[in-house]
Design an enzyme around this catalytic site. Sequence first.
Site, PDB file in Angstrom:
ATOM      1  CG  ASP A  88      -2.208  -0.871   0.897  1.00 52.91           C
ATOM      2  OD1 ASP A  88      -2.167  -1.664  -0.062  1.00 52.91           O
ATOM      3  OD2 ASP A  88      -3.198  -0.762   1.641  1.00 52.91           O
TER       4      ASP A  88
ATOM      5  CG  ASN B 156      -5.546  -3.823   0.019  1.00 49.52           C
ATOM      6  OD1 ASN B 156      -4.653  -3.460   0.787  1.00 49.52           O
ATOM      7  ND2 ASN B 156      -6.716  -3.222  -0.013  1.00 49.52           N
ATOM      8  CG  HIS B 157      -4.954   0.386  -1.792  1.00 57.28           C
ATOM      9  ND1 HIS B 157      -5.835   1.280  -2.353  1.00 57.28           N
ATOM     10  CD2 HIS B 157      -5.533  -0.024  -0.640  1.00 57.28           C
ATOM     11  CE1 HIS B 157      -6.889   1.417  -1.572  1.00 57.28           C
ATOM     12  NE2 HIS B 157      -6.728   0.635  -0.518  1.00 57.28           N
TER      13      HIS B 157
ATOM     14  CG  HIS C 160      -4.929  -4.843   5.142  1.00 55.73           C
ATOM     15  ND1 HIS C 160      -5.213  -4.163   3.976  1.00 55.73           N
ATOM     16  CD2 HIS C 160      -5.888  -5.808   5.243  1.00 55.73           C
ATOM     17  CE1 HIS C 160      -6.280  -4.694   3.408  1.00 55.73           C
ATOM     18  NE2 HIS C 160      -6.710  -5.686   4.158  1.00 55.73           N
TER      19      HIS C 160
END
Length: 538
Positions: free
Chosen positions: A311, A343-344, A467
């Site tokens: 991220d 996840n980004h 996260h």
Amino acid sequence: METKNENSDVSRAEEFKSQANEAFKGHKYSSAIDLYTKAIELNSNNAVYWANRAFAHTKLEEYGSAIQDASKAIEVDSRYSKGYYRRGAAYLAMGKFKDALKDFQQVKRLSPNDPDATRKLKECEKAVMKLKFEEAISVPVSERRSVAESIDFHTIGNKPRSSSMPTKTALAAVVAAVMVVAVRGFATTEILMVLVSVVLGTFWWGSFSGKVEPQYSGARIEGEEVTLDFVKTMMEDFKNQKTLHKRYAYQIVLQTRQILLALPSLVDISVPHGKHITVCGDVHGQFYDLLNIFELNGLPSEENPYLFNGDFVDRGSFSVEIILTLFAFKCMCPSSIYLARGNHESKSMNKIYGFEGEVRSKLSEKFVDLFAEVFCYLPLAHVINGKVFVVHGGLFSVDGVKLSDIRAIDRFCEPPEEGLMCELLWSDPQPLPGRGPSKRGVGLSFGGDVTKRFLQDNNLDLLVRSHEVKDEGYEVEHDGKLITVFSAPNYCDQMGNKGAFIRFEAPDMKPNIVTFSAVPHPDVKPMAYANNFLRMFN
């Protein structure tokens, strides 16, 4: 007929709702959720409480929980438009545009004269149309060509309209052409055509000499090697809101691609006796806070290595500066910095949360595709000295996963919606044992018993993940076996949290946690480059 106790419960529930609203206004979203929960426990038939708690979950990016609460609000009162509104907003944040569109259409039916509902419905319709168009023109994965392989950064420099080809070179070419004409003998028209072709051709070739425009005053890479001096100059330029020439941006990203391509999905890091490594969590485009980390803890080097745990981009509006800085250090000295996928680092997130728009604004459309490709090469996890497992999200929906299973993951793709890769990037810890549904709507929640078994099965001592925003920048959970580290203080300029990083020194590898506060940055708001429809809900 309501009893006295029922009246008392309703009254107390309203008090908790008022307290929750105040906590929400103060950006204390976790506290707001707790207070709305107390109100719901006293009066679960009030749709407002469910919708308000859904909004607080949305602020914490807990979109799965937001959808559940908003759905409950609709169940309690199917005419309550805010229930559909909150659920639609959560669907939008997850990129589920078609589901969001259905909810906003219902909002419009229930509130036909609400201009805000009309505006949001139109934005959602645009997003769905764009999605359908992209699906229609998309190329199957098996047929896609590498963007990187179509780029030669050496040829990127002067444009034809601003060629700096020396005049004497062009004149020399003309003289040579005249001599050819004199020897061969041509008609007047042919002579003119030859001369014009020579002059234009000379300037055209000059434009592709690869030389950077002389008026460019920023950081320069001399030759093929990214040096510390270059990285320092580039960071100082970024600090002063200057841009990097596209030639050097391409060079950094392409060289990083080659380094990442050679790495396994699970990278083993060896820290020698008496040496250390620093682990950072999400930095989310907060470039000036990244500079502060380096100020506090030193620049990345072979003697002072870092692991950034995913991220890097989105949300904050200096994501381009962040990613080029991290990639430049990777080019300068690959062992000075390790980079994990979050996840980004994915197309679906970058389309929504600002990175794609920022890249398009600061660099070009081609860079959008290039970053999307290179993000697929980022490793998924790291193990430090065989003892500390570091991953962006968390653990798995099944027991018995071994490190060898993670090494075997084919990561060269966009994250799937289920399976080991998805769970590594998306999962979160929970206080209760066992496993539960994800509050995000993707991945799962896992308890301390799951953490303990995974560590034992793989002869590990500690799980470090990121996260999640934490008030102090970190949180120790699961009987000390799991640490969450988050390195973006005052996340999105509103959360008021601290940032943190963790230093591990060999051989004992005990975590030394350092916290820090946010520093000022230029007046560019978070999500400045995000899709308009999402900004409307933040």
